[in-house]
Design a protein around this motif. Structure first.
Motif, PDB file in Angstrom:
ATOM      1  N   PHE A 188      14.606   8.355   2.110  1.00 50.31           N
ATOM      2  CA  PHE A 188      14.635   7.481   0.932  1.00 50.31           C
ATOM      3  C   PHE A 188      13.229   7.228   0.413  1.00 50.31           C
ATOM      4  N   TYR A 189      12.325   6.887   1.316  1.00 48.32           N
ATOM      5  CA  TYR A 189      10.941   6.611   0.924  1.00 48.32           C
ATOM      6  C   TYR A 189      10.272   7.853   0.336  1.00 48.32           C
ATOM      7  N   MET A 190      10.500   9.005   0.975  1.00 45.18           N
ATOM      8  CA  MET A 190       9.857  10.237   0.518  1.00 45.18           C
ATOM      9  C   MET A 190      10.300  10.599  -0.898  1.00 45.18           C
ATOM     10  N   VAL A 191      11.602  10.549  -1.144  1.00 43.23           N
ATOM     11  CA  VAL A 191      12.109  10.867  -2.476  1.00 43.23           C
ATOM     12  C   VAL A 191      11.600   9.861  -3.501  1.00 43.23           C
ATOM     13  N   LEU A 249      16.947   5.634  20.115  1.00 46.10           N
ATOM     14  CA  LEU A 249      18.360   5.381  19.835  1.00 46.10           C
ATOM     15  C   LEU A 249      18.631   5.222  18.341  1.00 46.10           C
ATOM     16  N   THR A 250      17.623   4.867  17.577  1.00 50.03           N
ATOM     17  CA  THR A 250      17.812   4.634  16.138  1.00 50.03           C
ATOM     18  C   THR A 250      17.070   5.673  15.292  1.00 50.03           C
ATOM     19  N   LEU A 251      16.708   6.799  15.903  1.00 49.44           N
ATOM     20  CA  LEU A 251      15.987   7.833  15.171  1.00 49.44           C
ATOM     21  C   LEU A 251      16.719   8.296  13.908  1.00 49.44           C
ATOM     22  N   PRO A 252      18.052   8.492  13.925  1.00 48.35           N
ATOM     23  CA  PRO A 252      18.728   8.895  12.679  1.00 48.35           C
ATOM     24  C   PRO A 252      18.506   7.915  11.534  1.00 48.35           C
ATOM     25  N   SER A 253      18.566   6.626  11.806  1.00 48.23           N
ATOM     26  CA  SER A 253      18.337   5.631  10.750  1.00 48.23           C
ATOM     27  C   SER A 253      16.911   5.702  10.231  1.00 48.23           C
ATOM     28  N   ILE A 254      15.956   5.914  11.124  1.00 49.33           N
ATOM     29  CA  ILE A 254      14.556   6.020  10.704  1.00 49.33           C
ATOM     30  C   ILE A 254      14.359   7.250   9.828  1.00 49.33           C
ATOM     31  N   MET A 255      15.005   8.350  10.182  1.00 47.98           N
ATOM     32  CA  MET A 255      14.906   9.558   9.373  1.00 47.98           C
ATOM     33  C   MET A 255      15.525   9.349   8.000  1.00 47.98           C
ATOM     34  N   VAL A 256      16.616   8.597   7.943  1.00 47.56           N
ATOM     35  CA  VAL A 256      17.281   8.347   6.661  1.00 47.56           C
ATOM     36  C   VAL A 256      16.385   7.527   5.743  1.00 47.56           C
ATOM     37  N   ILE A 257      15.833   6.425   6.248  1.00 48.58           N
ATOM     38  CA  ILE A 257      14.971   5.611   5.382  1.00 48.58           C
ATOM     39  C   ILE A 257      13.688   6.370   5.055  1.00 48.58           C
ATOM     40  N   GLY A 258      13.246   7.238   5.980  1.00 46.80           N
ATOM     41  CA  GLY A 258      12.092   8.077   5.670  1.00 46.80           C
ATOM     42  C   GLY A 258      12.380   9.001   4.492  1.00 46.80           C
ATOM     43  N   ILE A 260       6.786  -1.719   1.600  1.00 40.53           N
ATOM     44  CA  ILE A 260       8.043  -2.020   2.307  1.00 40.53           C
ATOM     45  C   ILE A 260       9.153  -2.234   1.288  1.00 40.53           C
ATOM     46  N   SER A 261      10.269  -1.586   1.516  1.00 39.90           N
ATOM     47  CA  SER A 261      11.480  -1.820   0.739  1.00 39.90           C
ATOM     48  C   SER A 261      12.387  -2.751   1.538  1.00 39.90           C
ATOM     49  N   SER A 278      -2.224  17.418  -9.928  1.00 37.56           N
ATOM     50  CA  SER A 278      -1.145  16.444  -9.844  1.00 37.56           C
ATOM     51  C   SER A 278      -0.211  16.763  -8.675  1.00 37.56           C
ATOM     52  N   TYR A 279      -0.029  18.034  -8.388  1.00 33.93           N
ATOM     53  CA  TYR A 279       0.789  18.437  -7.238  1.00 33.93           C
ATOM     54  C   TYR A 279       0.152  17.941  -5.944  1.00 33.93           C
ATOM     55  N   GLY A 280      -1.161  18.150  -5.812  1.00 30.48           N
ATOM     56  CA  GLY A 280      -1.867  17.663  -4.639  1.00 30.48           C
ATOM     57  C   GLY A 280      -1.824  16.147  -4.536  1.00 30.48           C
ATOM     58  N   ASN A 281      -1.965  15.466  -5.682  1.00 32.54           N
ATOM     59  CA  ASN A 281      -1.890  14.004  -5.680  1.00 32.54           C
ATOM     60  C   ASN A 281      -0.527  13.525  -5.213  1.00 32.54           C
ATOM     61  N   THR A 282       0.530  14.165  -5.695  1.00 29.35           N
ATOM     62  CA  THR A 282       1.879  13.753  -5.311  1.00 29.35           C
ATOM     63  C   THR A 282       2.111  13.965  -3.820  1.00 29.35           C
ATOM     64  N   ILE A 283       1.645  15.082  -3.283  1.00 31.74           N
ATOM     65  CA  ILE A 283       1.778  15.328  -1.839  1.00 31.74           C
ATOM     66  C   ILE A 283       1.025  14.260  -1.051  1.00 31.74           C
ATOM     67  N   LEU A 284      -0.182  13.917  -1.512  1.00 33.20           N
ATOM     68  CA  LEU A 284      -0.966  12.868  -0.845  1.00 33.20           C
ATOM     69  C   LEU A 284      -0.241  11.532  -0.897  1.00 33.20           C
ATOM     70  N   TYR A 285       0.215  11.145  -2.079  1.00 33.05           N
ATOM     71  CA  TYR A 285       0.914   9.865  -2.214  1.00 33.05           C
ATOM     72  C   TYR A 285       2.192   9.837  -1.386  1.00 33.05           C
ATOM     73  N   THR A 286       2.900  10.966  -1.352  1.00 33.01           N
ATOM     74  CA  THR A 286       4.177  11.004  -0.640  1.00 33.01           C
ATOM     75  C   THR A 286       3.980  10.935   0.868  1.00 33.01           C
ATOM     76  N   VAL A 287       3.068  11.729   1.392  1.00 33.24           N
ATOM     77  CA  VAL A 287       2.848  11.765   2.847  1.00 33.24           C
ATOM     78  C   VAL A 287       2.270  10.440   3.333  1.00 33.24           C
ATOM     79  N   ALA A 288       1.179   9.990   2.696  1.00 30.47           N
ATOM     80  CA  ALA A 288       0.546   8.740   3.130  1.00 30.47           C
ATOM     81  C   ALA A 288       1.480   7.556   2.912  1.00 30.47           C
ATOM     82  N   GLY A 289       2.133   7.516   1.753  1.00 28.78           N
ATOM     83  CA  GLY A 289       3.023   6.398   1.465  1.00 28.78           C
ATOM     84  C   GLY A 289       4.214   6.346   2.392  1.00 28.78           C
ATOM     85  N   THR A 290       4.827   7.497   2.684  1.00 28.76           N
ATOM     86  CA  THR A 290       5.996   7.514   3.560  1.00 28.76           C
ATOM     87  C   THR A 290       5.624   7.100   4.981  1.00 28.76           C
ATOM     88  N   LEU A 291       4.503   7.581   5.481  1.00 27.79           N
ATOM     89  CA  LEU A 291       4.058   7.179   6.824  1.00 27.79           C
ATOM     90  C   LEU A 291       3.821   5.678   6.899  1.00 27.79           C
TER      91      LEU A 291
END
Length: 292
Positions: free
Chosen positions: A203-206, A192-201, A151-152, A75-88
């Motif tokens: 949000f998505y990761m969590v 120029l908008t990298l901070p915003s992208i990191m923030v939503i990233g 997409i959120s 389940s740990y491996g599944n969560t890492i897979l879902y999180t990395v692939a989903g966030t990207l």
């Protein structure tokens, strides 16, 4: 020149400090309790009463149970897979959508935005959504943890606002130099908008890391379960036989400490990632919330 504080100001500052310290203690103590309890001896922990600040006899038995159980690791491996692939996937699609909707020349963008906002308040419901997932062949499919939440709209609006805050003169200069829309996005907008992208990233990761509801509804094979669903079964349903497999017949007496250890194991990756993103958080939130 610093103004000398009056006696009343000092009292007010002391009161504010006390309130903030109380808030910090109230906020941090539940996590501290879980951490301390996970390292405690199960029998001594069950006998303890009141506020616990130190482990009740140091024991690593709960962590041994966690790390020896194959379902936890799967389940740990599944969560890492879902999180990395989903966030990207989330970041790529949200960036593309926000960039398109931020273009002045896009026809009908106001209608598109209204339709997107409509989906934030109204949806088809659980049963129609389940039937849709079934017709798409996503039942008991790992993709069901990634595609339905690609997409959120909330994050899309934040990033679109951040793109709109970029001065139009920079884009005009890039167009004069012969840059294509994709080149403008990659070389002008994104830096120029990298901070915003990191923030939503973040949000998505969590969101992906904490997700369990879709897995509970759509997944049937326990080998595909994310960590949070296994943790939910352990905490809420207290079904040690189903959750911990072959360890259930000897570990009922340490069930409580196993729960606490599972919580600690599940939050470690978030604690590791957050410090690297935290510096972008305030700046990114401000860029995404204020239009110049």
């Amino acid at each position: 020149m610093n103004r000398k504080l009056s006696f009343g100001d000092k009292i007010l500052h002391a009161f504010i400090v006390c309130i903030m310290l109380a808030v910090i203690v109230i906020t941090l103590y539940p996590f501290w309790y879980v951490l301390v309890a996970s390292f405690s001896d199960a029998e001594k922990l069950n006998l303890a009463r009141g506020i616990i600040l130190l482990p009740q006899g140091v024991s690593l038995q709960a962590y041994q149970v966690i790390f020896q159980d194959t379902l936890i690791w799967k389940s740990y491996g599944n969560t890492i897979l879902y999180t990395v692939a989903g966030t990207l996937l989330n970041i790529v699609l949200t960036t593309i959508g926000a960039y398109a909707l931020s273009r002045r020349q896009l026809i009908g963008k106001s209608v598109i935005m209204k339709l997107l906002v409509f989906t934030m308040y109204f949806n088809g419901g659980l049963i129609p959504t389940f039937l849709l997932m079934d017709n798409l062949g996503l039942i008991d499919n790992r993709l069901v943890m990634i595609l339905p939440n690609a997409i959120s709209v909330y994050n899309l609006i934040i990033l679109r606002t951040a793109f709109l805050s970029v001065p139009h003169a920079l884009e005009e200069a890039a167009i004069i130099d012969g840059a294509s829309p994709i080149r403008i996005l990659v070389n002008v907008i994104l830096p120029l908008t990298l901070p915003s992208i990191m923030v939503i990233g973040l949000f998505y990761m969590v969101g992906h890391w904490n997700s369990y509801f879709n897995a509970m509804i759509y997944l049937r094979d326990s080998d595909k379960y994310p960590l949070q669903l296994v943790l939910r079964n352990l905490l809420i349903e207290n079904n040690m036989e189903e959750t911990m497999g072959s360890f259930s017949f000897i570990d009922q007496r340490i069930a409580e400490t196993v729960k606490y250890a599972a919580i600690i194991v599940s939050v470690i990756p978030v604690f590791v990632v957050y410090p690297f993103v935290q510096k972008f958080f305030v700046q990114g939130a401000m860029i995404g919330s204020i239009k110049e």
